[in-house]
Design a protein around this motif. Sequence first.
Motif, PDB file in Angstrom:
ATOM      1  N   ARG A 205       0.832  -1.208   0.000  1.00  0.00           N
ATOM      2  CA  ARG A 205       0.000   0.000   0.000  1.00  0.00           C
ATOM      3  C   ARG A 205       0.864   1.254   0.000  1.00  0.00           C
ATOM      4  O   ARG A 205       0.775   2.076  -0.907  1.00  0.00           O
ATOM      5  N   ARG A 206       1.706   1.416   1.009  1.00  0.00           N
ATOM      6  CA  ARG A 206       2.603   2.565   1.083  1.00  0.00           C
ATOM      7  C   ARG A 206       4.046   2.072   1.107  1.00  0.00           C
ATOM      8  O   ARG A 206       4.370   1.114   1.806  1.00  0.00           O
ATOM      9  N   VAL A 207       4.892   2.752   0.350  1.00  0.00           N
ATOM     10  CA  VAL A 207       6.308   2.390   0.270  1.00  0.00           C
ATOM     11  C   VAL A 207       7.136   3.631   0.568  1.00  0.00           C
ATOM     12  O   VAL A 207       6.934   4.681  -0.042  1.00  0.00           O
ATOM     13  N   GLU A 208       8.076   3.505   1.504  1.00  0.00           N
ATOM     14  CA  GLU A 208       8.940   4.614   1.879  1.00  0.00           C
ATOM     15  C   GLU A 208      10.393   4.176   1.847  1.00  0.00           C
ATOM     16  O   GLU A 208      10.709   2.983   1.917  1.00  0.00           O
ATOM     17  N   THR A 209      11.277   5.161   1.749  1.00  0.00           N
ATOM     18  CA  THR A 209      12.712   4.913   1.833  1.00  0.00           C
ATOM     19  C   THR A 209      13.169   5.177   3.261  1.00  0.00           C
ATOM     20  O   THR A 209      12.861   6.228   3.822  1.00  0.00           O
ATOM     21  N   ALA A 210      13.887   4.222   3.834  1.00  0.00           N
ATOM     22  CA  ALA A 210      14.432   4.381   5.183  1.00  0.00           C
ATOM     23  C   ALA A 210      15.943   4.517   5.075  1.00  0.00           C
ATOM     24  O   ALA A 210      16.636   3.534   4.795  1.00  0.00           O
ATOM     25  N   GLU A 211      16.467   5.713   5.281  1.00  0.00           N
ATOM     26  CA  GLU A 211      17.906   5.910   5.172  1.00  0.00           C
ATOM     27  C   GLU A 211      18.645   5.382   6.398  1.00  0.00           C
ATOM     28  O   GLU A 211      19.800   4.963   6.305  1.00  0.00           O
ATOM     29  N   ALA A 212      17.992   5.399   7.561  1.00  0.00           N
ATOM     30  CA  ALA A 212      18.602   4.847   8.772  1.00  0.00           C
ATOM     31  C   ALA A 212      18.242   3.375   8.894  1.00  0.00           C
ATOM     32  O   ALA A 212      17.127   2.951   8.561  1.00  0.00           O
ATOM     33  N   ALA A 213      19.195   2.588   9.372  1.00  0.00           N
ATOM     34  CA  ALA A 213      18.959   1.152   9.523  1.00  0.00           C
ATOM     35  C   ALA A 213      17.872   0.898  10.559  1.00  0.00           C
ATOM     36  O   ALA A 213      17.943   1.423  11.680  1.00  0.00           O
ATOM     37  N   PRO A 214      16.849   0.125  10.225  1.00  0.00           N
ATOM     38  CA  PRO A 214      15.779  -0.150  11.201  1.00  0.00           C
ATOM     39  C   PRO A 214      16.245  -1.132  12.270  1.00  0.00           C
ATOM     40  O   PRO A 214      17.079  -2.000  12.025  1.00  0.00           O
ATOM     41  N   GLU A 215      15.697  -0.977  13.471  1.00  0.00           N
ATOM     42  CA  GLU A 215      16.082  -1.872  14.568  1.00  0.00           C
ATOM     43  C   GLU A 215      15.516  -3.266  14.389  1.00  0.00           C
ATOM     44  O   GLU A 215      16.146  -4.248  14.785  1.00  0.00           O
ATOM     45  N   HIS A 216      14.342  -3.355  13.816  1.00  0.00           N
ATOM     46  CA  HIS A 216      13.689  -4.665  13.697  1.00  0.00           C
ATOM     47  C   HIS A 216      13.328  -4.939  12.236  1.00  0.00           C
ATOM     48  O   HIS A 216      12.207  -5.345  11.927  1.00  0.00           O
ATOM     49  N   GLY A 217      14.285  -4.737  11.354  1.00  0.00           N
ATOM     50  CA  GLY A 217      14.038  -4.977   9.947  1.00  0.00           C
ATOM     51  C   GLY A 217      14.050  -6.460   9.620  1.00  0.00           C
ATOM     52  O   GLY A 217      14.654  -7.276  10.326  1.00  0.00           O
ATOM     53  N   ILE A 218      13.356  -6.799   8.561  1.00  0.00           N
ATOM     54  CA  ILE A 218      13.324  -8.179   8.078  1.00  0.00           C
ATOM     55  C   ILE A 218      13.961  -8.238   6.698  1.00  0.00           C
ATOM     56  O   ILE A 218      14.148  -7.225   6.032  1.00  0.00           O
ATOM     57  N   THR A 219      14.313  -9.437   6.266  1.00  0.00           N
ATOM     58  CA  THR A 219      14.923  -9.618   4.955  1.00  0.00           C
ATOM     59  C   THR A 219      13.850  -9.607   3.876  1.00  0.00           C
ATOM     60  O   THR A 219      12.650  -9.714   4.153  1.00  0.00           O
ATOM     61  N   LEU A 220      14.299  -9.505   2.636  1.00  0.00           N
ATOM     62  CA  LEU A 220      13.363  -9.550   1.514  1.00  0.00           C
ATOM     63  C   LEU A 220      12.653 -10.900   1.428  1.00  0.00           C
ATOM     64  O   LEU A 220      11.472 -10.967   1.087  1.00  0.00           O
ATOM     65  N   VAL A 221      13.359 -11.966   1.731  1.00  0.00           N
ATOM     66  CA  VAL A 221      12.739 -13.290   1.687  1.00  0.00           C
ATOM     67  C   VAL A 221      11.662 -13.405   2.760  1.00  0.00           C
ATOM     68  O   VAL A 221      10.583 -13.977   2.521  1.00  0.00           O
ATOM     69  N   GLU A 222      11.922 -12.840   3.940  1.00  0.00           N
ATOM     70  CA  GLU A 222      10.898 -12.851   4.993  1.00  0.00           C
ATOM     71  C   GLU A 222       9.698 -12.013   4.581  1.00  0.00           C
ATOM     72  O   GLU A 222       8.541 -12.386   4.854  1.00  0.00           O
ATOM     73  N   LEU A 223       9.949 -10.878   3.928  1.00  0.00           N
ATOM     74  CA  LEU A 223       8.839 -10.068   3.428  1.00  0.00           C
ATOM     75  C   LEU A 223       8.015 -10.847   2.420  1.00  0.00           C
ATOM     76  O   LEU A 223       6.783 -10.802   2.444  1.00  0.00           O
ATOM     77  N   ARG A 224       8.673 -11.570   1.536  1.00  0.00           N
ATOM     78  CA  ARG A 224       7.941 -12.342   0.527  1.00  0.00           C
ATOM     79  C   ARG A 224       7.024 -13.369   1.185  1.00  0.00           C
ATOM     80  O   ARG A 224       5.893 -13.574   0.743  1.00  0.00           O
ATOM     81  N   THR A 225       7.500 -14.015   2.238  1.00  0.00           N
ATOM     82  CA  THR A 225       6.675 -14.998   2.943  1.00  0.00           C
ATOM     83  C   THR A 225       5.429 -14.348   3.521  1.00  0.00           C
ATOM     84  O   THR A 225       4.316 -14.884   3.412  1.00  0.00           O
ATOM     85  N   ILE A 226       5.587 -13.155   4.096  1.00  0.00           N
ATOM     86  CA  ILE A 226       4.447 -12.442   4.676  1.00  0.00           C
ATOM     87  C   ILE A 226       3.437 -12.065   3.597  1.00  0.00           C
ATOM     88  O   ILE A 226       2.227 -12.301   3.736  1.00  0.00           O
ATOM     89  N   VAL A 227       3.929 -11.475   2.519  1.00  0.00           N
ATOM     90  CA  VAL A 227       3.027 -10.968   1.483  1.00  0.00           C
ATOM     91  C   VAL A 227       2.334 -12.124   0.761  1.00  0.00           C
ATOM     92  O   VAL A 227       1.133 -12.061   0.473  1.00  0.00           O
ATOM     93  N   ARG A 228       3.076 -13.181   0.475  1.00  0.00           N
ATOM     94  CA  ARG A 228       2.440 -14.330  -0.168  1.00  0.00           C
ATOM     95  C   ARG A 228       1.391 -14.956   0.737  1.00  0.00           C
ATOM     96  O   ARG A 228       0.340 -15.413   0.260  1.00  0.00           O
ATOM     97  N   GLY A 229       1.650 -14.971   2.035  1.00  0.00           N
ATOM     98  CA  GLY A 229       0.647 -15.494   2.953  1.00  0.00           C
ATOM     99  C   GLY A 229      -0.630 -14.677   2.921  1.00  0.00           C
ATOM    100  O   GLY A 229      -1.740 -15.230   2.932  1.00  0.00           O
ATOM    101  N   LEU A 230      -0.495 -13.349   2.880  1.00  0.00           N
ATOM    102  CA  LEU A 230      -1.672 -12.488   2.766  1.00  0.00           C
ATOM    103  C   LEU A 230      -2.455 -12.764   1.491  1.00  0.00           C
ATOM    104  O   LEU A 230      -3.681 -12.648   1.462  1.00  0.00           O
ATOM    105  N   ALA A 231      -1.720 -13.105   0.434  1.00  0.00           N
ATOM    106  CA  ALA A 231      -2.353 -13.347  -0.860  1.00  0.00           C
ATOM    107  C   ALA A 231      -2.852 -14.780  -1.003  1.00  0.00           C
ATOM    108  O   ALA A 231      -3.334 -15.153  -2.073  1.00  0.00           O
TER     109      ALA A 231
END
Length: 249
Positions: A205-231
């Motif tokens: 829905r919304r996409v932003e650029t984060a220039e500072a490293a997030p404390e609880h960031g996830i990997t792209l593969v983990e994101l794919r698992t989440i999004v595919r699960g929603l779908a």
Amino acid sequence: MKWFPWRRRHAAHDTSPAVEPDSDQVAEWLEPAVENPQARAERFWVRWHELLPRINSALGDSEPKRIEHLLCEEVAAIHPELHFSVERGQRAVYALVVTGQERPDLRPYTDAWQLAAPPEDLIWEYHDSVPPVPDPTQVTVNIGEHRLRLADVRVVAQVDRDAGVVDVAVHHPKLAALPDDARTAMTFLPLDATLGERLAAERLRRVETAEAAPEHGITLVELRTIVRGLAGQDADGNPMEHTTPSGEA
């Protein structure tokens, strides 16, 4: 091997200058809109089979520019605002991608194109949207003097399960060193590479650029698992089967 690198159209970031075509161009560009998309698609595939020996020969010689203009003309004949690329295939040697960048007004043309496509074979597969790469962590993007590994991308994901969408902020350690347009590209490119063009358009829905490293960031593969699960997809992107529990009608 993208001849015409597409980029995700995003109103907040799209600063491309407007182009004012002349009257002849307007007449030519409007022509596909008044003809059946199916007829345009079928005409493309007739021409594709006619050109295929030349296309395969050029690619086999590592000289895609020999047939670049021909393919550009044939794709534009379906609709002048479609984009195309030739990629390494996942199941075949090459993949031909023709995309409307998820614009609803172009979907009738890409749908008709995909529906009329020949069966895949050992040499060619066909996609009506940019597919995800098998493993985004193995991809390295070259932007100027910078080499950016997608394995280093971290994402903050806020999931709205009721709406079935995700808001994301994307971080890479080298983002701050990039110019604005490259930073924007490196915000969307990892997402499209990970999810594929269509799933990204449907579920982000919304996409932003984060220039500072997030404390609880996830990997792209983990994101794919989440999004595919929603779908409603499994880890491989296939629809999950819904079975009725034992004892229920």
